[in-house]
Scaffold this motif. Structure first.
Motif, PDB file in Angstrom:
ATOM      1  N   PHE A   1       6.499  12.619   6.210  1.00 56.09           N
ATOM      2  CA  PHE A   1       6.119  13.181   4.915  1.00 56.09           C
ATOM      3  C   PHE A   1       6.843  14.501   4.659  1.00 56.09           C
ATOM      4  N   THR A   2       6.832  15.353   5.667  1.00 53.54           N
ATOM      5  CA  THR A   2       7.458  16.661   5.510  1.00 53.54           C
ATOM      6  C   THR A   2       8.928  16.511   5.134  1.00 53.54           C
ATOM      7  N   LYS A   3       9.610  15.637   5.831  1.00 52.57           N
ATOM      8  CA  LYS A   3      11.036  15.463   5.580  1.00 52.57           C
ATOM      9  C   LYS A   3      11.292  14.840   4.206  1.00 52.57           C
ATOM     10  N   ALA A   4      10.455  13.882   3.855  1.00 47.77           N
ATOM     11  CA  ALA A   4      10.618  13.235   2.557  1.00 47.77           C
ATOM     12  C   ALA A   4      10.347  14.237   1.426  1.00 47.77           C
ATOM     13  N   LEU A   5       9.299  15.032   1.579  1.00 52.85           N
ATOM     14  CA  LEU A   5       8.957  16.006   0.540  1.00 52.85           C
ATOM     15  C   LEU A   5      10.021  17.098   0.447  1.00 52.85           C
ATOM     16  N   ARG A   6      10.583  17.429   1.582  1.00 54.39           N
ATOM     17  CA  ARG A   6      11.682  18.405   1.576  1.00 54.39           C
ATOM     18  C   ARG A   6      12.852  17.862   0.753  1.00 54.39           C
ATOM     19  N   ASP A   7      13.179  16.601   0.962  1.00 61.45           N
ATOM     20  CA  ASP A   7      14.298  16.022   0.226  1.00 61.45           C
ATOM     21  C   ASP A   7      14.021  15.899  -1.261  1.00 61.45           C
ATOM     22  N   MET A   8      12.729  15.898  -1.617  1.00 65.43           N
ATOM     23  CA  MET A   8      12.389  15.872  -3.043  1.00 65.43           C
ATOM     24  C   MET A   8      12.364  17.288  -3.624  1.00 65.43           C
ATOM     25  N   GLY A   9      12.598  18.274  -2.768  1.00 70.16           N
ATOM     26  CA  GLY A   9      12.600  19.652  -3.239  1.00 70.16           C
ATOM     27  C   GLY A   9      11.223  20.273  -3.287  1.00 70.16           C
ATOM     28  N   LEU A  10      10.241  19.618  -2.690  1.00 73.17           N
ATOM     29  CA  LEU A  10       8.879  20.147  -2.746  1.00 73.17           C
ATOM     30  C   LEU A  10       8.569  21.093  -1.589  1.00 73.17           C
TER      31      LEU A  10
END
Length: 808
Positions: free
Chosen positions: A537-546
């Motif tokens: 989740f952390t990595k995915a949200l990071r890639d979304m700019g969140l």
RNA sequence: GCCGAAGUGGUGGAAUUGGCAGACGCGUCGGACUCAAAAUCCGAUAUGGGCGACCAUGUGCGGGUUCAAGUCCCGCCUUCGGCACCA
């Protein structure tokens, strides 16, 4: 002392003064100390909760006293099967039982003496929380990380729901231990495999137990190999995955998984009946049968043939359930001479076996060696052969290097009621459509018949199911499934610091300030589930700019497990469950917490036994008596001086204690930290026993003692601090500092060994240099006796510890 | 089978980078206080031998490196945890 009354008194005061409420603007470096939040399946906290939260709270308090601005929240992982199963049994609605449980648990968590800030909390079943769980689902969907597909999935016939791979243990449901069957269903998945490489690559950066890292490495299961295309006789082709492209010349047949879509088209009419029968048989086998390595391999010939791309050889295509559809390409090239499984299968069905690598005594041979029977590659080391053969295939477009992972995408649909509804709408005309964000949350209806019948309970609630399509406005249906509760727990640590936010899941500026979690404490059972999902989740949200960081939990510590007195895991069925309640009634929560921290190594845990609990109680009584004495004797007048040896000794012990306790707490070695404090108390008793009574020293030592005791026995320390005239609260005091000067003794006792054996002891002045120590050692009578007839070769002096003399 | 962690007194468990093994507790034994008990306080407590200061042996087993090994290296044994037909 009436411990219970005393504890209640301070709990009330802490509450009234909001001692633990977090203010991000307070001075001090932020320190996010987090324990895995609890699951409110029952109202009472068990020993496992105490063992997790008590010591972790002590760590948080320690850090707070050290001057950090500690953020230490607690919440509830409130959705999930147990509440629903309980409801099915008793008729009490999951929402009612869950909220009732959470209320009681919160009270009990205060009782532990937990320094939690209850203004920053989450309950995953609150619509205000799962609204954002749903929103995050939509973000994953929009970014191609959530998708729907039909696949054979794990089905638990007892829980009446599908399970993620991670939730299947030994072919059984991890919750109810029923054998899992497979079903073909269309379900939602999160594309965690897209992050497989990064999840693996970032592990070394983490300050985590090696064990957990190893388990994740294992689970991700990175495997470097090649994808090789086999064409079919009558047109078409299929890829296989192999780690042994070097053995391609030894390939004598191919095997497809029974579920492979190509099976229908390649099966010849003569083989159709056998193939159909076999596929039925394979589908009926439970995972437990199918996964067993002891199981004899079975399969049938399809009648079809494939062409080996390296030598054009025609090889028969079989189906067998030792080939898994969900791994690689669901098809393998069989090389029976160099693979145990293929070898066994070939022997059984009388398929040809051809050696292509030299070495070993018999077949199958899996080691390395020179290639043979491989025209164009003979004599080459097989390790080089992989690259060479793949390169040759690549020219023809028939092969390429490929990395595969054991880890599968995360199946998150659940056919259960008590979870966050999946925010999707199924429209006849528009297909699968996301619920518009301004319509979130998709509220879970209260009035639902959740008696399990194998379909989603929400399906039976027409009012919930029927919606208008947000795209075309025509009648449509909601997705009737709920999300795996692990989705809810994959991001809760992000919500804590910003839990009141109604505009967004979490504010990025707050995330920048508060995250990542500095210290995460919880059980090891989450190694391949929660901890992996949260990282994803952390990595995915990071890639979304969140988010602006890569990893959610910088340091992880797994507390051990407290077992029953019989050394077995505590369980109701075994009847070896020990309840904290009686102990707390008798001794109070401080004593209980402190005993848990003293009697076990925190990381190891161990079998419960209460032999030592009285010792802690006695120890606190001793401290209380000391406090009484020094209060009676009065505060220091000023002008007292350190004069006697006893006073120096006491200061020495004090300085050492402060230093050691600080170090021990840092590495969560609670048992030794407490032992150190006990030694200090022993020293204070000795000091008093000797008739010494220097008020300045006593008050200094007692003051530091109470401060050091505060993380372990918070109520008690607050009380003692108060009795000694301290101004509320002890937790607003600064952690004692070690006086380095006091740590040096005037005289040091040094051991002298001759050829590895201690022969004498020496009292040496602390400032003495090595030469002086060496001379003194050699002059010692006993040493000289030991050296009689020998010649000294070498003398090694380790200051303040040891002189080692080598002689021949 | 593969990966990981661990094995220390009667017992729970200690031992930063190799540096006096067994801290701190529990238990046991002895002593003080007490008419007595509880509580409290003090002392002893790895094993074998000796009245004794001492001597010898000791961290699962067998080797090795080192002045020095619970700790490092090689080869085993046992227990626990995880993965397991992953091509």
């Amino acid at each position: 002392m009436d411990y219970r009354a005393m504890e209640k008194k301070w709990e009330k005061k802490w509450e009234e003064t909001k001692l633990y409420s977090f203010d991000p603007n307070q001075p001090g470096e932020k320190k996010y100390v987090l324990e895995m939040f609890s699951y409110p399946s029952a109202a009472k906290l068990h020993i496992g909760h105490w063992y997790n939260y008590g010591p972790a709270d002590s760590f948080a308090r320690f850090k707070r006293m050290q001057g950090y601005n500690v953020f230490h929240p607690m919440g509830f992982d409130a959705f999930g099967l147990p509440a629903e199963n309980y409801a099915i049994k008793t008729g009490i609605h999951p929402k009612d039982s869950t909220y009732a449980n959470m209320e009681i648990m919160e009270e009990q968590l205060r009782n532990i003496g937990g320094s939690f800030d209850w203004n920053h909390t989450v309950k995953t079943c609150d619509p205000g929380y799962y609204k954002w769980t749903q929103w995050l689902f939509l973000q994953l969907y929009k970014n191609g990380l959530a998708y729907r597909k039909e696949a054979p999935v794990n089905w638990c016939p007892s829980c009446n729901t599908v399970l993620a791979n991670e939730q299947v243990v030994d072919g059984c449901c991890e919750r109810c231990h029923t054998a899992v069957t497979r079903r073909n269903l269309t379900q939602w998945f999160f594309r965690i495999t897209q992050y497989a490489d990064e999840l693996l690559a970032d592990l070394p950066k983490l300050d985590w137990p090696e064990r957990i890292k190893a388990m994740q490495v294992n689970w991700i299961g990175r495997s470097e190999g090649a994808e090789i295309t086999f064409s079919l006789e009558n047109g078409g082709s299929f890829p296989v995955f192999t780690t042994r492209a070097d053995t391609l010349f030894g390939n004598t047949y191919c095997v497809l998984a029974p579920e492979h879509p190509l099976v229908d088209s390649i099966t010849t009419p003569e083989q159709k009946e056998a193939v159909d029968q076999y596929r039925e048989y394979a589908a009926g086998a439970s995972d437990i049968d199918r996964l067993s390595t002891a199981r004899e391999k079975t399969g049938v010939f399809t009648g079809g043939y494939a062409i080996n791309p390296i030598n054009g050889r025609k090889v028969p295509i079989w189906i067998a359930d030792y080939v898994l559809f969900s791994y690689g390409t669901g098809a393998v090239m069989a090389v029976p001479a160099h693979d145990e499984r293929d070898y066994e299968f070939a022997l059984k069905y009388d398929l040809p076996i051809e050696r292509v690598v030299e070495g070993g005594e018999g077949l199958p041979y899996i080691g390395s060696g020179k290639l043979i029977n491989s025209p164009g590659f003979d004599g080459m080391e097989n390790t080089k052969g992989i690259g060479a053969i793949v390169a040759a295939l690549e020219e023809k477009g028939m092969g390429k290097l490929k990395v595969n992972y054991r880890m599968r995408d995360w199946l998150i649909s659940r056919q259960r009621y008590w979870g966050a509804p999946i925010p999707m709408i199924h429209c006849e005309h528009c297909g699968v459509v996301p619920v518009p964000e301004d319509q979130l949350p998709v509220e879970l209806p209260y009035d639902v018949d959740f008696t399990p019948d194998g379909t989603s309970p929400l399906l039976k609630n027409e009012a919930f199911m029927n919606v208008t399509c947000p795209v075309c406005g025509q009648p449509a249906r909601r997705d009737a499934d709920t999300m795996d509760t692990f989705v809810c727990s994959s991001w809760y640590y992000l919500r804590y610091p910003d839990c009141e936010n109604t505009e967004e899941a979490f504010n990025i500026d707050i995330m920048d300030k508060m995250l990542p979690v500095d210290m995460y404490i919880g059980g090891a059972e989450h190694a391949c589930m929660h901890l992996l999902y949260a990282r994803f989740f952390t990595k995915a949200l990071r890639d979304m700019g969140l988010l602006h960081f890569d990893e959610p939990f910088l340091r992880l510590v797994n507390q051990g497990l407290i077992l029953g007195p019989d050394g077995e895991k505590m369980s109701k069925s075994r009847g070896n469950v020990v309840s904290p309640d009686d102990y707390i009634d008798q001794y109070g929560s401080d004593v209980f917490r402190m005993y848990l921290m003293f009697g076990f190594s925190y990381i190891e845990g161990g079998a419960w036994n209460d032999d030592g609990i009285k010792a802690i109680s006695r120890f606190l009584d001793r401290v209380e008596r000391l406090v009484g004495q020094v209060c009676e004797n009065g505060k220091p007048q000023g002008g007292e001086k350190v004069a006697s040896a006893a006073e120096k000794e006491l200061l020495y012990v004090l300085a050492n204690t402060v230093s050691r306790v600080t170090d021990d707490l840092e590495r969560l070695s609670f048992n030794t930290a407490i032992a150190r404090i006990m030694e200090l108390v022993n020293a204070l008793y000795r000091y008093r026993e000797a008739g010494a009574n220097n008020a300045a020293i006593l008050w200094k030592a007692m003051g530091d003692l109470v401060l050091m005791l505060a993380p372990f026995a918070p109520h008690f320390a607050e009380e003692m601090f108060n009795r000694m005239g301290g101004e509320y609260s002890v937790f607003q005091q600064k952690w004692p500092e070690c006086n380095e000067a006091d740590m040096v003794r005037d005289i040091v006792n040094i051991a002298v060994q001759v050829n590895g054996r201690v022969r004498a002891r020496l009292d040496v002045e602390a400032q003495a240099d090595n030469k002086a120590i060496e001379a003194a050692a050699l002059a010692d009578e006993k040493v000289q006796a030991a050296l009689e007839g020998l010649t000294v070769q070498k003398v090694i002096v380790i200051p303040k510890r040891l002189v080692s003399i080598v002689a021949k």
